[in-house]
Design an enzyme around this catalytic site. Structure first.
Site, PDB file in Angstrom:
ATOM      1  N   CYS A   1       0.928  -1.283   0.071  1.00 28.73           N
ATOM      2  CA  CYS A   1      -0.063   0.012   0.002  1.00 28.73           C
ATOM      3  C   CYS A   1       0.903   1.282  -0.098  1.00 28.73           C
ATOM      4  CB  CYS A   1      -0.994  -0.060   1.348  1.00 28.73           C
ATOM      5  SG  CYS A   1      -2.085  -1.185   1.269  1.00 28.73           S
TER       6      CYS A   1
ATOM      7  N   ASN B   1      -9.900   0.177  -0.335  1.00 29.18           N
ATOM      8  CA  ASN B   1      -8.561   0.429  -0.398  1.00 29.18           C
ATOM      9  C   ASN B   1      -7.683  -0.380  -1.464  1.00 29.18           C
ATOM     10  OD1 ASN B   1      -5.862  -0.088   0.042  1.00 29.18           O
ATOM     11  ND2 ASN B   1      -6.165  -0.878   2.196  1.00 29.18           N
TER      12      ASN B   1
ATOM     13  N   HIS C   1      -3.399   7.659   1.956  1.00 28.50           N
ATOM     14  CA  HIS C   1      -3.724   6.189   1.555  1.00 28.50           C
ATOM     15  C   HIS C   1      -5.088   6.074   2.031  1.00 28.50           C
ATOM     16  CE1 HIS C   1      -3.690   2.194   0.791  1.00 28.50           C
ATOM     17  NE2 HIS C   1      -3.500   1.841   2.030  1.00 28.50           N
TER      18      HIS C   1
HETATM   19  O1  UT7 Z   1      -3.543  -0.656   3.533  1.00 25.53           O
HETATM   20  C1  UT7 Z   1      -2.722  -1.168   4.294  1.00 25.53           C
HETATM   21  C2  UT7 Z   1      -2.982  -0.842   5.699  1.00 25.53           C
HETATM   22  N1  UT7 Z   1      -4.199  -1.420   6.127  1.00 25.53           N
HETATM   23  C3  UT7 Z   1      -4.986  -0.754   7.236  1.00 25.53           C
HETATM   24  O2  UT7 Z   1      -4.671   0.264   7.251  1.00 25.53           O
HETATM   25  C4  UT7 Z   1      -6.041  -1.601   7.956  1.00 25.53           C
HETATM   26  C5  UT7 Z   1      -5.891  -1.300   9.282  1.00 25.53           C
HETATM   27  N2  UT7 Z   1      -7.068  -1.725  10.070  1.00 25.53           N
HETATM   28  C6  UT7 Z   1      -8.194  -1.580  10.022  1.00 25.53           C
HETATM   29  O3  UT7 Z   1      -8.687  -0.622   9.063  1.00 25.53           O
HETATM   30  C7  UT7 Z   1      -9.113  -2.304  10.844  1.00 25.53           C
HETATM   31  O4  UT7 Z   1      -8.538  -2.583  11.937  1.00 25.53           O
HETATM   32  C8  UT7 Z   1     -10.229  -3.074  10.473  1.00 25.53           C
HETATM   33  C9  UT7 Z   1     -11.216  -2.251   9.418  1.00 25.53           C
HETATM   34  C10 UT7 Z   1      -9.490  -4.092   9.335  1.00 25.53           C
HETATM   35  C11 UT7 Z   1     -11.211  -4.018  11.619  1.00 25.53           C
HETATM   36  O5  UT7 Z   1     -11.908  -3.012  12.295  1.00 25.53           O
HETATM   37  P1  UT7 Z   1     -11.592  -3.007  13.751  1.00 25.53           P
HETATM   38  O6  UT7 Z   1     -12.544  -1.924  14.269  1.00 25.53           O
HETATM   39  O7  UT7 Z   1     -10.074  -2.841  14.091  1.00 25.53           O
HETATM   40  O8  UT7 Z   1     -12.289  -4.491  14.112  1.00 25.53           O
HETATM   41  P2  UT7 Z   1     -11.655  -5.596  14.714  1.00 25.53           P
HETATM   42  O9  UT7 Z   1     -10.666  -6.444  13.919  1.00 25.53           O
HETATM   43  O10 UT7 Z   1     -11.224  -5.343  16.163  1.00 25.53           O
HETATM   44  O11 UT7 Z   1     -13.105  -6.786  15.001  1.00 25.53           O
HETATM   45  C12 UT7 Z   1     -14.269  -6.210  15.694  1.00 25.53           C
HETATM   46  C13 UT7 Z   1     -15.405  -7.238  15.480  1.00 25.53           C
HETATM   47  C14 UT7 Z   1     -14.808  -8.830  15.565  1.00 25.53           C
HETATM   48  O12 UT7 Z   1     -15.695  -9.457  16.259  1.00 25.53           O
HETATM   49  P3  UT7 Z   1     -15.533  -9.741  17.923  1.00 25.53           P
HETATM   50  O13 UT7 Z   1     -14.392 -10.482  17.952  1.00 25.53           O
HETATM   51  O14 UT7 Z   1     -15.557  -8.573  18.604  1.00 25.53           O
HETATM   52  O15 UT7 Z   1     -16.818 -10.607  17.937  1.00 25.53           O
HETATM   53  C15 UT7 Z   1     -14.692  -9.129  14.231  1.00 25.53           C
HETATM   54  O16 UT7 Z   1     -14.860 -10.637  13.925  1.00 25.53           O
HETATM   55  O17 UT7 Z   1     -15.682  -7.129  13.913  1.00 25.53           O
HETATM   56  C16 UT7 Z   1     -15.798  -8.395  13.471  1.00 25.53           C
HETATM   57  N3  UT7 Z   1     -15.534  -8.297  12.135  1.00 25.53           N
HETATM   58  C17 UT7 Z   1     -16.571  -8.155  11.253  1.00 25.53           C
HETATM   59  N4  UT7 Z   1     -18.129  -8.023  11.627  1.00 25.53           N
HETATM   60  C18 UT7 Z   1     -18.663  -7.764  10.381  1.00 25.53           C
HETATM   61  C19 UT7 Z   1     -14.457  -8.279  11.418  1.00 25.53           C
HETATM   62  N5  UT7 Z   1     -14.755  -7.967   9.840  1.00 25.53           N
HETATM   63  C20 UT7 Z   1     -16.066  -7.987   9.994  1.00 25.53           C
HETATM   64  C21 UT7 Z   1     -16.906  -7.484   8.836  1.00 25.53           C
HETATM   65  N6  UT7 Z   1     -18.321  -7.332   9.055  1.00 25.53           N
HETATM   66  N7  UT7 Z   1     -16.424  -7.646   7.687  1.00 25.53           N
END
Ligand code: UT7
Length: 327
Positions: free
Chosen positions: A114, A284, A254
């Protein structure tokens, strides 16, 4: 006197097919509201069957050349950033070179996921500064949809396909004044930390498994590093030019997560109106995200001559970087 790189044209291209969050909610356990709330993404473009990274790159490049009013024969360097090349080798840049009919110089790919576009911009800028190239095409192009695990909701909702390109041309420097009023690329700043390799990677590769592999990401950890490292590299870029956040006209970040973008803007004290945000429409697109956002804001007239633009990105590796450009 050392040359300076001017951005003299930009272009971008998005595949025709648009996939909404609701469509994804029919494939994996997710919802439109979760995706919008946690990421800011509403839809993404996905390449058609048989449409390759080189096809997207070529179309973006053609538009950039048209915008710059130059011919492919004038280009002596192509640096193409991608994590999704057409083939393991040769470089996708070589394919694009042939498609454009460019008949001299060098063309190669660069891999910083990225952060690829900032890395490619830095490389091309340094070629121009050292007099090794006069006119360079810098492209970020991806078909990330091809390396997604479409059963993994934590990654497949985040990415899209697309391409963006800029044309750099060598110009003479005036003596730099303290306020950084010089036009062109003022500076580029690159970093990586290979200890963080596993946070965002594919689970295959030609040497590891004779496969391409699919994207695996520890999202929360990547998020944490993104916020810290982007703030640091932005500060580094401003300090290197004797500028402050007050001097910035446009932040072109980005497009990985709207919450990361908002956090960076807030730290800089920028109004949301000064931030170019395309994540809702593009998701992204990895190396394509910065040039796609940049081209959007140039074409809709937001970015004007004399404006100071801050570009920043963070990606797998981990890699991150920033560049200040006086338009
Ligand atoms: O481009 C390269 C750089 N990449 C980035 O900068 C990405 C950085 N990371 C992020 O943008 C975020 O961490 C994400 C968008 C990937 C995830 O968001 P988050 O707020 O960090 O969520 P999380 O991973 O802490 O997950 C929270 C909950 C989890 O469920 P539990 O364990 O709380 O029950 C996940 O299983 O959300 C769940 N979850 C989803 N639920 C519905 C994860 N993906 C999804 C989804 N739909 N698509």
């Amino acid at each position: 006197m050392m040359a300076v790189s001017h951005i003299v044209g930009s272009g971008s291209y998005l595949p025709e097919r648009v996939v909404t969050n609701d469509e994804l909610a029919r494939m994996v356990d997710t919802s439109d509201s979760w995706i919008i709330e946690r990421t800011g993404i509403r839809r993404r473009h996905i390449a058609a069957e048989g449409e390759l990274t080189s096809d997207l790159a070529y179309r973006a490049a053609l538009k950039a050349l048209e915008d710059a009013e130059i011919e492919a024969a004038d280009i002596d360097l192509i640096v193409l950033a991608t994590a999704t090349p057409d083939n393991t080798f040769p470089a996708t840049a070589a394919r694009v070179q042939a498609m454009l009919g460019m008949n001299k110089g060098a063309a190669f790919d660069l891999q910083a996921v990225c952060s690829g576009f900032v890395y490619a911009l830095a490389v091309a800028d340094n070629f121009i500064r050292m007099g090794q190239a006069r006119t360079a095409l810098v492209i970020g192009a991806e078909t990330f949809s091809r390396i997604l695990d479409w059963t993994d909701r934590s990654t497949c909702v985040l990415f899209g396909d697309g391409a963006g390109a800029v044309v750099l041309k060598a110009g003479e420097t005036r003596s730099l004044n303290a306020a950084g009023r010089e036009r062109g690329i003022l500076s580029t700043h690159l970093h990586s930390d290979g200890k963080l390799y596993d946070l965002l990677h594919t689970d295959g590769g030609p040497s590891r498994s004779q496969t391409v592999g699919l994207v695996r990401m520890q999202g929360r950890e990547v998020f944490r590093h993104a916020v810290v490292n982007l703030a640091a590299v932005v500060h580094e870029a401003l300090t290197a030019n004797g500028l402050t956040a007050d001097d910035i006209d446009w932040l072109v970040p980005h497009q990985a997560n709207k919450r990361i973008i908002d956090g960076t803007a807030k730290k800089l004290g920028l109004s949301p109106k000064q931030v170019v945000t395309t994540i809702a429409e593009h998701a992204n697109t990895s190396a394509a995200s910065l040039p796609l956002a940049l081209d959007t804001a140039v074409r809709d007239g937001r970015i004007q001559p004399g404006h100071l633009i801050l570009l920043e990105a963070m990606g797998g590796g981990m890699t991150w970087g920033a560049s200040l450009v006086r338009w």
